[in-house]
Motif scaffolding. Structure first.
Motif, short mmCIF file in Angstrom:
data_model
loop_
_atom_site.label_atom_id
_atom_site.label_comp_id
_atom_site.label_asym_id
_atom_site.label_seq_id
_atom_site.Cartn_x
_atom_site.Cartn_y
_atom_site.Cartn_z
N UNK A 172 0.87 -1.18 0.00
CA UNK A 172 0.00 0.00 0.00
C UNK A 172 0.90 1.22 0.00
N UNK A 173 0.65 2.15 -0.91
CA UNK A 173 1.58 3.28 -1.08
C UNK A 173 1.05 4.54 -0.38
N UNK A 174 1.95 5.18 0.37
CA UNK A 174 1.68 6.51 0.92
C UNK A 174 2.71 7.44 0.30
N UNK A 175 2.23 8.38 -0.49
CA UNK A 175 3.10 9.12 -1.39
C UNK A 175 2.90 10.62 -1.26
N UNK A 176 3.98 11.42 -1.32
CA UNK A 176 3.79 12.87 -1.42
C UNK A 176 3.41 13.22 -2.86
N UNK A 177 2.53 14.18 -3.03
CA UNK A 177 2.15 14.60 -4.38
C UNK A 177 2.62 16.03 -4.63
N UNK A 178 2.33 16.91 -3.67
CA UNK A 178 2.78 18.30 -3.76
C UNK A 178 2.95 18.79 -2.32
N UNK A 179 3.28 20.06 -2.19
CA UNK A 179 3.51 20.61 -0.85
C UNK A 179 2.29 20.46 0.07
N UNK A 180 1.10 20.46 -0.51
CA UNK A 180 -0.10 20.37 0.32
C UNK A 180 -0.85 19.05 0.17
N UNK A 181 -0.33 18.16 -0.67
CA UNK A 181 -1.12 16.97 -0.98
C UNK A 181 -0.31 15.68 -0.89
N UNK A 182 -0.95 14.66 -0.29
CA UNK A 182 -0.36 13.32 -0.31
C UNK A 182 -1.45 12.36 -0.76
N UNK A 183 -1.06 11.14 -1.13
CA UNK A 183 -2.07 10.17 -1.58
C UNK A 183 -1.81 8.83 -0.92
N UNK A 184 -2.90 8.10 -0.66
CA UNK A 184 -2.78 6.74 -0.15
C UNK A 184 -3.39 5.81 -1.20
N UNK A 185 -2.58 4.90 -1.72
CA UNK A 185 -3.07 3.99 -2.77
C UNK A 185 -3.00 2.56 -2.21
#
Ligand code: GUN
Ligand code: ZN
Length: 403
Positions: free
Chosen positions: A6-19
């Protein structure tokens, strides 16, 4: 190699995603695909774990690893009481090797896969740090601290020797492997002659090399520095004058800067390593996070061990949030500064910093506190604020398992 996780990833300075529940395929050290399904039955099942990108520590002193937590009232007192003496111990090759091994092992155990390092101002100690990094297979940008004035005689270097030895280390190690680079490391203006800074600045620019130094950490340091360079209107102007600033320059701390200095940093595209744990520990002051951000300056987190007390970037993220009095740092933002933001500071955002197809597989696997209960934001919050309970299970650099 294929890993179900399961991935926990930074996307931008204000956003992260959990896949949740994806298959990461790794080939020749790189992430070749991330998919919801696989035809292969031959995969490693880490579906009980969370995969995050390896942390990037943008400013840390390897030779100071053993003096973490040596309490001192101020920066200059700390340097004179503990730090210089400790760095001199690396004159013994056996000691230099042991501290490098202990440093890198602890660092990787804490999930850091890339470190930007100052070693002691001793050529052999820096050489040994590179050897150890190469043998372990970690990713590192390493430089020998340079000091040719304003420091104890036992560490003081001759200007030309300091420069020559750094150039030799640069020629031996810079880009020797895909994982290693050299960084010219004049400690700070207080221990650098004008001549040394100019030599470094000109050489690094001509050779597209990294530079790192400390800027504006402590009031006493700033006052003494400005007395030493009376023709410069600010601390930042000193580094500009001697050609040390630019897109490949990483400045540690940057606490007490005025708007003109921030303009210089923006104009030169210089980068900033923010060291909140160290700023707390040495009572140096509060980092102007919002002002630097609004000026569009690239910044990222750093442990600054041993001014900082721990190599854990989870701890540094927590301190980043705690150290701001008025500005609220979201968990997503702190996570970004410890991963993708660090990659951007190094100009390596196409290679590391997040889990994406085509990037190098610098991956860290952690135990999931409770996958069903937490959404992305809650998960990150837990990781940062209750970090002493986070279990780091394994880490890999460019697809190679470290532990
Ligand atoms: N300024 C100059 N040298 C150092 C150092 O080793 N650590 C910290 N925190 N600040 C410095
Ligand atoms: Zn430092």
């Amino acid at each position: 190699m294929i890993i179900k996780t399961n991935i926990l990833n930074p996307v931008s300075q204000q956003k992260a995603e959990f896949i949740p529940e994806v298959f990461i395929s790794i080939s020749r050290g790189k992430i070749s695909s991330i998919s919801k399904a696989t035809l292969s039955h031959d995969f490693i099942d880490h579906s009980d774990l969370i995969c995050i990108p390896g942390f990037i520590d943008t400013h840390v002193h390897l030779s100071q690893f053993y003096i973490r937590g040596s309490h001192s009232p101020t920066l200059l007192h700390w340097l004179n009481t503990y730090t210089f003496i400790e760095e001199f111990r690396s004159k013994e090759p056996d000691f230099a090797r042991k501290v490098a091994q202990d440093f890198f092992r602890d660092s990787i155990k804490k999930g850091t896969t890339t470190s930007v390092i100052y070693t002691a101002p001793l050529k052999q100690a820096c050489d040994i740090a590179f050897e150890v990094a190469q043998n372990l297979g970690v990713r590192a940008v390493i430089g020998k601290t340079m000091m040719d004035s304003g420091c104890p005689d036992f560490l003081k270097e001759n200007t030309n020797t300091s420069f020559k030895e750094s150039v030799e280390l640069f020629e031996k190690w810079n880009k020797k492997t895909d994982l290693l680079e050299y960084v010219f490391s004049p400690r700070f203006a207080l221990t650098s002659s004008a001549e040394l800074m100019q030599l470094i600045g000109d050489f690094a620019k001509a050779n597209d090399a990294f530079i790192q130094t400390h800027l504006s950490e402590n009031h006493e340091e700033i006052k003494t520095t400005l007395q030493l360079f009376p023709d410069c209107e600010s601390y930042t102007a000193i580094y500009r004058k001697y050609n040390l600033l630019g897109p490949k320059t990483i400045l540690g701390h940057v606490l007490h800067v005025d708007d003109n200095e921030i303009d210089i940093l923006r104009e030169t595209k210089s980068k900033v390593a923010h060291c909140p744990d160290s700023n707390f520990f040495l009572k140096s002051g509060m980092f102007p996070l919002k002002r630097l951000q609004e000026a569009g300056i690239d910044l990222a987190l750093a442990s600054d061990v041993a001014g900082g007390t721990s190599l854990s970037m989870l701890n540094v993220m927590k301190m980043c949030s705690f150290r701001q009095n008025d500005y609220v740092v979201s968990p997503q933002e702190a996570f970004y500064y410890a991963t993708l933001g660090g990659a951007k500071v190094l100009g390596k955002e196409d290679i590391i910093g997040s889990i994406e197809e085509g990037k190098d597989a610098d991956l860290v696997f952690i135990k999931n506190p409770d996958q069903n209960k937490y959404n992305c934001s809650e998960l990150l919050s837990k990781l940062i604020y209750v970090n002493e309970e986070v279990e780091i299970i394994s880490a890999m650099v460019a697809g190679r398992k470290m532990f």
